[in-house]
Design a protein around this motif. Structure first.
Motif, short mmCIF file in Angstrom:
data_model
loop_
_atom_site.label_atom_id
_atom_site.label_comp_id
_atom_site.label_asym_id
_atom_site.label_seq_id
_atom_site.Cartn_x
_atom_site.Cartn_y
_atom_site.Cartn_z
N ALA A 83 0.84 -1.22 0.00
CA ALA A 83 0.00 0.00 0.00
C ALA A 83 0.86 1.26 0.00
O ALA A 83 0.69 2.17 0.82
N VAL A 84 1.82 1.30 -0.91
CA VAL A 84 2.74 2.45 -0.98
C VAL A 84 2.13 3.61 -1.77
O VAL A 84 2.10 4.74 -1.31
N TRP A 85 1.59 3.31 -2.96
CA TRP A 85 1.18 4.38 -3.89
C TRP A 85 -0.32 4.64 -3.81
O TRP A 85 -1.01 4.64 -4.83
N ILE A 86 -0.80 4.87 -2.60
CA ILE A 86 -2.24 5.04 -2.42
C ILE A 86 -2.59 6.52 -2.24
O ILE A 86 -1.75 7.34 -1.89
N THR A 87 -3.86 6.81 -2.49
CA THR A 87 -4.35 8.18 -2.37
C THR A 87 -5.14 8.33 -1.06
O THR A 87 -5.46 7.35 -0.40
N ASP A 88 -5.51 9.57 -0.77
CA ASP A 88 -6.34 9.80 0.42
C ASP A 88 -7.71 9.13 0.27
O ASP A 88 -8.28 8.65 1.25
N GLU A 89 -8.21 9.10 -0.97
CA GLU A 89 -9.50 8.41 -1.19
C GLU A 89 -9.33 6.91 -0.89
O GLU A 89 -10.20 6.30 -0.26
N ASP A 90 -8.22 6.34 -1.33
CA ASP A 90 -7.95 4.92 -1.03
C ASP A 90 -7.94 4.69 0.48
O ASP A 90 -8.51 3.71 0.98
N ILE A 91 -7.25 5.59 1.18
CA ILE A 91 -7.13 5.42 2.64
C ILE A 91 -8.51 5.45 3.28
O ILE A 91 -8.81 4.63 4.17
N ALA A 92 -9.36 6.35 2.80
CA ALA A 92 -10.72 6.43 3.38
C ALA A 92 -11.48 5.13 3.11
O ALA A 92 -12.16 4.60 4.01
N PRO B 293 2.44 5.68 3.26
CA PRO B 293 2.05 6.81 4.12
C PRO B 293 1.53 6.32 5.47
O PRO B 293 0.34 6.43 5.78
N VAL B 294 2.42 5.77 6.27
CA VAL B 294 1.99 5.04 7.46
C VAL B 294 1.31 5.93 8.49
O VAL B 294 0.34 5.52 9.12
N ARG B 295 1.81 7.15 8.66
CA ARG B 295 1.16 8.03 9.64
C ARG B 295 -0.28 8.30 9.21
O ARG B 295 -1.20 8.28 10.03
N ARG B 296 -0.50 8.53 7.91
CA ARG B 296 -1.88 8.78 7.47
C ARG B 296 -2.74 7.51 7.63
O ARG B 296 -3.92 7.60 7.93
N LEU B 297 -2.16 6.35 7.41
CA LEU B 297 -2.92 5.10 7.62
C LEU B 297 -3.36 4.99 9.08
O LEU B 297 -4.52 4.70 9.38
N LEU B 298 -2.42 5.26 9.99
CA LEU B 298 -2.74 5.15 11.42
C LEU B 298 -3.76 6.22 11.82
O LEU B 298 -4.68 5.95 12.59
N LEU C 84 12.87 4.66 12.08
CA LEU C 84 13.78 5.65 11.50
C LEU C 84 13.16 6.32 10.27
O LEU C 84 13.19 7.54 10.13
N VAL C 85 12.60 5.52 9.39
CA VAL C 85 12.03 6.09 8.16
C VAL C 85 10.83 6.97 8.49
O VAL C 85 10.66 8.04 7.90
N SER C 86 10.02 6.55 9.44
CA SER C 86 8.85 7.38 9.74
C SER C 86 9.27 8.71 10.36
O SER C 86 8.66 9.74 10.11
N SER C 87 10.36 8.72 11.11
CA SER C 87 10.86 10.00 11.64
C SER C 87 11.45 10.85 10.53
O SER C 87 11.25 12.06 10.48
N ALA C 88 12.17 10.20 9.62
CA ALA C 88 12.81 10.96 8.54
C ALA C 88 11.79 11.59 7.60
O ALA C 88 12.07 12.59 6.96
N THR C 89 10.61 10.99 7.51
CA THR C 89 9.61 11.50 6.57
C THR C 89 8.46 12.20 7.27
O THR C 89 7.49 12.60 6.63
N ALA C 90 8.55 12.32 8.59
CA ALA C 90 7.43 12.90 9.36
C ALA C 90 7.26 14.37 9.03
O ALA C 90 8.21 15.08 8.73
N LEU D 218 3.54 11.30 -1.11
CA LEU D 218 3.69 11.75 0.28
C LEU D 218 3.93 10.55 1.19
O LEU D 218 3.08 9.68 1.32
N PRO D 219 5.10 10.51 1.81
CA PRO D 219 5.43 9.31 2.57
C PRO D 219 4.94 9.33 4.02
O PRO D 219 5.21 8.37 4.73
N SER D 220 4.28 10.37 4.45
CA SER D 220 3.86 10.33 5.86
C SER D 220 2.44 10.83 6.01
O SER D 220 1.80 11.18 5.02
#
Ligand SMILES: [Zn+2]
Length: 506
Positions: A287-296, A321-326, A356-362, A504-506
């Motif tokens: 689920a890397v290349w997803i949109t906000d509509e996908d997340i909803a 976009p793990v932060r947005r998923l959470l 580490l990656v989530s901090s780097a892209t936060a 957007l990675p976060s």
């Protein structure tokens, strides 16, 4: 393998990190009582029941075994073989189209044991193995994987993964870039939905729930673009009927995002939604290349996501976009992916990279994943994704005893000891894992496998590897002519714009 060393085990005086939902993620001094595989007591100074085996655990940390939400045992002998390849090119060698000789049953057993051994050694008690074994589906071959996991004592959801659309129809520009002669070679006959359903029903009747219920079958159509709607819907129905995961790869690479736009008129998540394919059984890998509509849509349906950050980094696929998923309330688990794209099954490495990656892209300070969030994803998040949240993933009375005991004085990861939770994520690599219990049975005790002859298995494997790898090299050579063709497909896709939010990675 149902015999338990003792029916009653009391682990005494440990620092226990329960990871139970709603509890603070902090260890506290406690005893753990296990009866017939199940946790029946948890607290300070428990009374010793008659006949209990006592495990003194002062100075040890006891926590739930980790859950690896996504791997492919099929890649296990290909570790360390490739680098700097994007997914579509890497597939030509890791999952070759031509000349693949399926490993014999003994190699299959050894390969599955290697998966189990590496997982258990690094503190993983539960795996989701999307087993891929082309060209066909065989009960005996799948059964060999199940019985190896039974032998090792691990908990596992295992699939018999497949795709059933012509490969070049699952790839933007595939039909334009590949010469007609090659297209004809790649258009193999494919498994129909009915044939696959019949196979799956046989698996449910025989292998599913074996190993005292530790070993389960799951559905795993490879990806929505790679399977017919009929197949995916048949898998959905079986997953619901048997209450097992529906595991599938979604939007791993930019090339897949362009493909979805071109072949499905937009988001593949919406395509799944429109065909009734989103529900709480769904475990999406990547689920890397997803949109906000996908997340909803994913949040509404209650799907889980396996974040396979190290494989995504290795193949240059992008950052989910793990932060947005959470934030949307989606359950996130962690996976290693296969040993050809990672190249190990050490989930502790994934924990560290995830943090580490989530901090780097936060977006801003303190917006990356906390150690507690990462540990949750690696335990209870994984259990929920495996549809086993009532069974494993945390230490709670009533759950099966899937736990690991870490010796905090082993090596240097916890010296000096400032914050166990942070150090589990940022310092530990699995080497402090001293004992591992699955379903109430020690499968590793004081550093040694209790059921497996580790050295013997590894030496048997090493003896067979030169011939296996020579054979694989020949197979690679047969498939090498495809690499520049896939490279051209990727280059064409790279020229197609993709919505900025997908980056957007976060
Ligand atoms: Zn995968």
């Amino acid at each position: 393998m149902s015999s338990r060393e003792a029916e009653i085990i009391l682990i005494r005086g440990a620092d226990v990190l329960t990871m139970a939902a709603g509890e603070e993620i902090r260890p506290s001094r406690a005893d753990v009582l296990i009866e017939s595989g199940r946790i029946t007591g948890l607290g300070a100074d428990l009374a010793v029941p008659a006949g209990a085996e006592i495990v003194e655990a002062a100075g040890r940390l006891v926590m739930p075994g980790l859950v690896n939400a996504h791997l492919h045992s099929s890649e296990m002998f290909l570790r360390g073989r490739y680098e700097r390849l994007p997914l579509e090119m890497w597939l030509c060698w890791s999952y070759p189209f031509f000349g693949l000789e399926p490993p014999d049953l003994e190699l299959l057993r050894l390969r599955s044991l290697l998966v189990a051994m590496e997982s258990l050694r690094s503190g993983v008690t539960m795996i989701s193995d999307d087993f891929f074994d082309p060209p066909a589906h065989h009960l005996a071959r799948l059964g060999t994987v199940f019985s190896a996991y039974d032998e090792a004592g691990i908990r596992a959801n295992v699939s018999s993964g497949l795709m059933n659309r012509p490969y070049l129809d699952t790839l933007a520009y595939g039909r334009e870039v590949f010469p007609a002669r090659v297209q004809a070679q790649l258009d193999f006959p494919l498994t129909g939905a009915d044939e696959y359903t019949t196979f799956c029903e046989a698996v449910f009747r025989t292998l599913h729930n074996s190993g005292d219920g530790r070993l389960r079958y799951m559905l795993a159509p490879s990806g929505p673009q790679r399977c017919t709607v009929e197949l995916m819907q048949a898998c959905r129905d079986l997953a619901r009927q048997w209450q097992v995961p529906y595991h599938t790869h979604v939007l791993e690479t930019r090339t897949q995002a362009v493909t979805a736009d071109k072949l499905f008129g937009g988001s593949i998540v919406r395509y799944m939604h429109e065909h009734g394919l989103l529900n709480p059984n769904v475990l999406m890998a990547h689920a890397v290349w997803i949109t906000d509509e996908d997340i909803a849509l994913m949040a509404d349906a209650g799907v889980s996501v396996s974040w396979n950050i190290l494989a995504n980094l290795k193949l240059g696929s992008g950052l989910a976009p793990v932060r947005r998923l959470l934030n949307a309330g989606i359950n996130v688990a962690l996976g290693t992916d296969g040993a050809s794209s990672n190249d190990t099954l050490r989930l502790f490495d994934v924990l560290r990279a995830a943090a580490l990656v989530s901090s780097a892209t936060a977006k801003g300070p303190m917006a990356g994943l906390s150690s507690g969030e990462v540990l949750h994803a690696a335990t209870l998040g994984g259990a929920q994704a495996a549809m086993l949240a009532e069974t494993t993933g945390s230490l709670e009375v009533g759950k099966q005893a899937d736990l690991i005991i870490l010796d905090l004085s082993h090596g240097t990861a916890f010296t000096p000891l400032s914050d166990v939770v942070n150090q589990l994520v940022y310092c530990e690599n699995g080497s402090s894992v001293e004992s591992v219990m699955v379903d109430g049975c020690f499968v590793i005790r004081d550093g040694s496998f209790t059921r497996l002859d580790e050295a013997g298995i590894l030496s048997e494997m090493r003896a067979r590897m030169p011939a296996f790898l020579r054979q694989h090299q020949t197979t690679e050579a047969m498939n090498s002519f495809l690499i520049p063709l896939f490279q051209e497909v990727i280059a064409r896709c790279d020229r197609v714009p993709v919505a900025a939010e997908r980056y957007l990675p976060s």
